[in-house]
Design a protein around this motif. Structure first.
Motif, mmCIF file in Angstrom:
data_model
loop_
_atom_site.group_PDB
_atom_site.id
_atom_site.type_symbol
_atom_site.label_atom_id
_atom_site.label_comp_id
_atom_site.label_asym_id
_atom_site.label_seq_id
_atom_site.Cartn_x
_atom_site.Cartn_y
_atom_site.Cartn_z
ATOM 1 N N ASP A 1 36.421 20.799 -39.506
ATOM 2 C CA ASP A 1 36.969 20.247 -40.751
ATOM 3 C C ASP A 1 37.164 18.738 -40.584
ATOM 4 O O ASP A 1 38.116 18.301 -39.941
ATOM 5 C CB ASP A 1 38.297 20.911 -41.099
ATOM 6 C CG ASP A 1 38.853 20.456 -42.432
ATOM 7 O OD1 ASP A 1 38.310 19.506 -43.044
ATOM 8 O OD2 ASP A 1 39.858 21.046 -42.883
ATOM 9 N N PRO A 2 36.285 17.915 -41.185
ATOM 10 C CA PRO A 2 36.394 16.469 -41.018
ATOM 11 C C PRO A 2 37.432 15.826 -41.941
ATOM 12 O O PRO A 2 37.752 14.652 -41.783
ATOM 13 C CB PRO A 2 34.995 15.978 -41.375
ATOM 14 C CG PRO A 2 34.521 16.973 -42.386
ATOM 15 C CD PRO A 2 35.108 18.293 -41.954
ATOM 16 N N ASP A 3 37.974 16.568 -42.915
ATOM 17 C CA ASP A 3 38.854 15.959 -43.908
ATOM 18 C C ASP A 3 40.051 16.864 -44.241
ATOM 19 O O ASP A 3 40.253 17.242 -45.388
ATOM 20 C CB ASP A 3 38.052 15.654 -45.181
ATOM 21 C CG ASP A 3 38.822 14.806 -46.161
ATOM 22 O OD1 ASP A 3 39.681 14.002 -45.734
ATOM 23 O OD2 ASP A 3 38.589 14.951 -47.380
ATOM 24 N N PRO A 4 40.877 17.200 -43.225
ATOM 25 C CA PRO A 4 42.026 18.061 -43.518
ATOM 26 C C PRO A 4 43.111 17.316 -44.282
ATOM 27 O O PRO A 4 43.141 16.083 -44.313
ATOM 28 C CB PRO A 4 42.520 18.466 -42.128
ATOM 29 C CG PRO A 4 42.113 17.337 -41.254
ATOM 30 C CD PRO A 4 40.807 16.842 -41.818
ATOM 31 N N GLU A 5 44.004 18.074 -44.886
ATOM 32 C CA GLU A 5 45.175 17.491 -45.535
ATOM 33 C C GLU A 5 46.013 16.774 -44.482
ATOM 34 O O GLU A 5 46.014 17.144 -43.303
ATOM 35 C CB GLU A 5 46.024 18.588 -46.186
ATOM 36 C CG GLU A 5 45.348 19.267 -47.339
ATOM 37 C CD GLU A 5 45.358 18.423 -48.611
ATOM 38 O OE1 GLU A 5 46.085 17.413 -48.691
ATOM 39 O OE2 GLU A 5 44.622 18.789 -49.526
ATOM 40 N N ASN B 1 42.074 10.443 -41.247
ATOM 41 C CA ASN B 1 40.929 11.281 -40.896
ATOM 42 C C ASN B 1 39.783 10.434 -40.353
ATOM 43 O O ASN B 1 39.113 10.828 -39.401
ATOM 44 C CB ASN B 1 40.497 12.137 -42.083
ATOM 45 C CG ASN B 1 41.449 13.284 -42.327
ATOM 46 O OD1 ASN B 1 42.147 13.717 -41.421
ATOM 47 N ND2 ASN B 1 41.500 13.772 -43.551
ATOM 48 N N LYS B 2 39.558 9.256 -40.927
ATOM 49 C CA LYS B 2 38.525 8.347 -40.420
ATOM 50 C C LYS B 2 38.885 7.873 -39.013
ATOM 51 O O LYS B 2 38.031 7.821 -38.132
ATOM 52 C CB LYS B 2 38.366 7.152 -41.353
ATOM 53 C CG LYS B 2 37.311 6.180 -40.906
ATOM 54 C CD LYS B 2 37.208 4.996 -41.855
ATOM 55 C CE LYS B 2 36.189 4.005 -41.333
ATOM 56 N NZ LYS B 2 36.189 2.773 -42.132
ATOM 57 N N SER B 3 40.151 7.565 -38.799
ATOM 58 C CA SER B 3 40.612 7.117 -37.485
ATOM 59 C C SER B 3 40.406 8.194 -36.420
ATOM 60 O O SER B 3 39.941 7.913 -35.312
ATOM 61 C CB SER B 3 42.091 6.736 -37.573
ATOM 62 O OG SER B 3 42.614 6.433 -36.322
ATOM 63 N N VAL B 4 40.733 9.447 -36.739
ATOM 64 C CA VAL B 4 40.551 10.549 -35.783
ATOM 65 C C VAL B 4 39.061 10.765 -35.511
ATOM 66 O O VAL B 4 38.648 10.929 -34.358
ATOM 67 C CB VAL B 4 41.220 11.839 -36.307
ATOM 68 C CG1 VAL B 4 40.789 13.042 -35.492
ATOM 69 C CG2 VAL B 4 42.735 11.689 -36.259
#
Length: 166
Positions: A95-99, A154-157
């Motif tokens: 999941d590249p874009d979790p809450e 999410n971009k940072s992770v």
């Protein structure tokens, strides 16, 4: 002596859907704040400003935050930030874009709580915290809304994960 992390109940009625977070909901949690406050939570560890993650305080801060939110220790997939940590709770690896739940540690010991009272949606009495608790507040209860938190964290992770794979 270590102070206790305090995440107050949501001030909204009904509460924000992630404050507190449902235990079965996948969520990326990001907590950060002043180094001075983090050191009050973890006085026997040191956060080195240039060493790579994982550093002991980052993993401990993730575990402490998870315990406060969910009542049990955990630090699934913890990733460091400049002065804080990002960790996943039940987020699938694909999941590249979790809450996101963004939490700010707020220093209340200086200026008689002026910073906290300016940036939070509820009054803060520094006497309730000084020497006892470290205040940590999700974005829903802050004056500054975090509409950009999800894409930014999410971009940072994802960026850190790419670097780690190299």
């Amino acid at each position: 002596m270590a102070l206790e992390l305090h995440i107050p109940p949501c001030i909204h009625n009904p509460p924000h859907h992630f404050h507190p977070p449902p235990p079965d909901k996948p969520l990326r949690i990001q907590i950060q704040g002043p180094l001075e406050s983090i050191q009050k939570l973890l006085p026997h560890t040191s956060w080195h400003p240039i060493k790579p993650f994982p550093q002991p305080p980052g993993l401990l801060l993730a575990s402490l935050t998870h315990q406060k939110l969910y009542g049990k220790e955990g630090q699934e997939h913890a990733k460091g930030t400049p002065i804080g940590v990002t960790f996943d709770h039940l987020v699938p690896a694909d999941d590249p874009d979790p809450e996101i739940l963004a939490i700010s540690i707020v220093e209340v010991d200086h200026g008689e709580g002026a910073f906290a009272n300016k940036h939070l949606l509820f009054p803060v009495d520094p006497a309730e915290y000084t020497g006892k608790l470290v205040l940590a507040v999700p974005k829903c209860c802050q004056a500054k809304k975090g509409s950009q938190d999800r894409p930014r964290w999410n971009k940072s992770v994802a960026e850190r994960d790419r670097k780690a794979q190299r």
